[in-house]
Write a protein that holds these residues in place. Structure first.
Motif, mmCIF file in Angstrom:
data_model
loop_
_atom_site.group_PDB
_atom_site.id
_atom_site.type_symbol
_atom_site.label_atom_id
_atom_site.label_comp_id
_atom_site.label_asym_id
_atom_site.label_seq_id
_atom_site.Cartn_x
_atom_site.Cartn_y
_atom_site.Cartn_z
ATOM 1 N N ASP A 152 6.605 10.986 4.004
ATOM 2 C CA ASP A 152 5.341 10.150 4.684
ATOM 3 C C ASP A 152 4.223 10.105 3.431
ATOM 4 O O ASP A 152 4.385 10.414 2.605
ATOM 5 C CB ASP A 152 4.987 10.604 5.929
ATOM 6 C CG ASP A 152 4.262 12.218 5.960
ATOM 7 O OD1 ASP A 152 4.127 12.446 6.932
ATOM 8 O OD2 ASP A 152 3.791 12.411 4.770
ATOM 9 N N SER A 153 3.120 9.375 4.098
ATOM 10 C CA SER A 153 2.087 9.381 3.368
ATOM 11 C C SER A 153 1.257 10.595 2.648
ATOM 12 O O SER A 153 0.684 10.807 1.700
ATOM 13 C CB SER A 153 0.783 8.718 3.845
ATOM 14 O OG SER A 153 0.412 9.288 5.085
ATOM 15 N N ARG A 154 1.572 11.626 3.510
ATOM 16 C CA ARG A 154 1.198 13.243 3.105
ATOM 17 C C ARG A 154 2.120 13.803 2.268
ATOM 18 O O ARG A 154 1.744 14.829 1.713
ATOM 19 C CB ARG A 154 0.953 14.048 4.405
ATOM 20 C CG ARG A 154 0.037 13.325 5.474
ATOM 21 C CD ARG A 154 -0.008 14.203 6.698
ATOM 22 N NE ARG A 154 1.364 14.094 7.281
ATOM 23 C CZ ARG A 154 1.866 14.895 8.026
ATOM 24 N NH1 ARG A 154 0.869 15.667 8.702
ATOM 25 N NH2 ARG A 154 3.143 14.801 8.594
ATOM 26 N N SER A 179 1.086 4.135 -1.214
ATOM 27 C CA SER A 179 0.597 5.521 -1.359
ATOM 28 C C SER A 179 0.103 5.996 0.281
ATOM 29 O O SER A 179 0.256 6.923 0.638
ATOM 30 C CB SER A 179 -0.597 5.899 -2.182
ATOM 31 O OG SER A 179 -1.811 5.184 -1.589
ATOM 32 N N ARG A 180 0.131 4.847 0.944
ATOM 33 C CA ARG A 180 -0.419 5.002 2.482
ATOM 34 C C ARG A 180 0.758 4.684 3.526
ATOM 35 O O ARG A 180 0.440 4.141 4.516
ATOM 36 C CB ARG A 180 -1.580 4.563 2.697
ATOM 37 C CG ARG A 180 -2.730 4.909 2.113
ATOM 38 C CD ARG A 180 -4.164 4.104 2.647
ATOM 39 N NE ARG A 180 -4.248 2.773 2.063
ATOM 40 C CZ ARG A 180 -4.706 1.738 2.824
ATOM 41 N NH1 ARG A 180 -5.204 2.152 3.925
ATOM 42 N NH2 ARG A 180 -4.843 0.508 2.133
ATOM 43 N N SER A 181 1.842 4.603 2.913
ATOM 44 C CA SER A 181 3.051 4.274 3.603
ATOM 45 C C SER A 181 4.285 5.251 4.037
ATOM 46 O O SER A 181 4.379 6.018 2.985
ATOM 47 C CB SER A 181 3.636 3.012 2.886
ATOM 48 O OG SER A 181 2.703 1.727 3.065
ATOM 49 N N CYS A 182 5.181 5.062 4.682
ATOM 50 C CA CYS A 182 6.387 5.982 4.723
ATOM 51 C C CYS A 182 7.579 5.341 4.174
ATOM 52 O O CYS A 182 7.588 3.919 3.910
ATOM 53 C CB CYS A 182 6.485 5.874 6.496
ATOM 54 S SG CYS A 182 8.444 6.471 6.675
ATOM 55 N N THR A 206 1.061 -1.328 0.086
ATOM 56 C CA THR A 206 -0.001 -0.174 0.057
ATOM 57 C C THR A 206 0.974 1.203 0.016
ATOM 58 O O THR A 206 1.077 1.994 1.017
ATOM 59 C CB THR A 206 -0.827 -0.254 1.362
ATOM 60 O OG1 THR A 206 -0.169 -0.135 2.427
ATOM 61 C CG2 THR A 206 -1.728 -1.243 1.063
ATOM 62 N N LEU A 249 1.290 5.345 8.196
ATOM 63 C CA LEU A 249 1.012 6.678 7.498
ATOM 64 C C LEU A 249 2.269 7.584 7.782
ATOM 65 O O LEU A 249 2.579 8.467 6.867
ATOM 66 C CB LEU A 249 -0.254 7.214 7.715
ATOM 67 C CG LEU A 249 -1.521 6.618 7.539
ATOM 68 C CD1 LEU A 249 -2.840 7.103 8.114
ATOM 69 C CD2 LEU A 249 -1.521 6.131 6.191
#
Length: 122
Positions: free
Chosen positions: A52-54, A30-33, A28, A99
């Motif tokens: 990070d994910s952001r 896009s939702r990982s560091c 995953t 995240l």
């Protein structure tokens, strides 16, 4: 199964540039560091940069202003400018499934690529 494959390493003269890539699959993403680490012979592994994910980034003091970490859909990048001989190392990408990144301590990251060598020498 998480798979991380680095590319883009090579030999460059001091002051030169390289861009490393890390292709990610089975994750995953896009939702990982994601992070870049490096290890030179006889030295401890060093966290270079994380994202990070952001999209928030963090850099080691030794590379601030010279290296840039970024990512797109399935690939992590490390743009390295103004390279110095002390940047010579094996560079690894790594993933943490959270995240937000748990710092730049390598032992906290469960997934790793095989590494790509960067050599800076005149």
């Amino acid at each position: 199964q998480v798979r991380l494959v680095e590319s883009g390493g090579g030999s460059v003269q001091p002051g030169g540039s390289l861009r490393l890539s890390c292709a990610a699959s089975g994750t995953t993403y896009s939702r990982s560091c994601m992070g870049w680490f490096r290890q030179a012979p006889g030295k401890e592994r060093e966290g270079v940069a994380t994202i990070d994910s952001r999209g928030s980034t963090s850099y080691a003091d030794s590379v601030k202003g010279r290296f840039t970490i970024s990512k797109d859909k399935n690939t992590l990048y490390l743009q390295m400018n103004s390279l110095k001989p002390e940047d010579t190392a094996m560079y690894y990408c790594a993933q943490h499934p959270a995240l937000f990144c748990p710092g730049k301590v390598g032992s906290r990251y469960p997934y790793w690529g095989q590494g790509t060598q960067v050599t800076v020498s005149s």
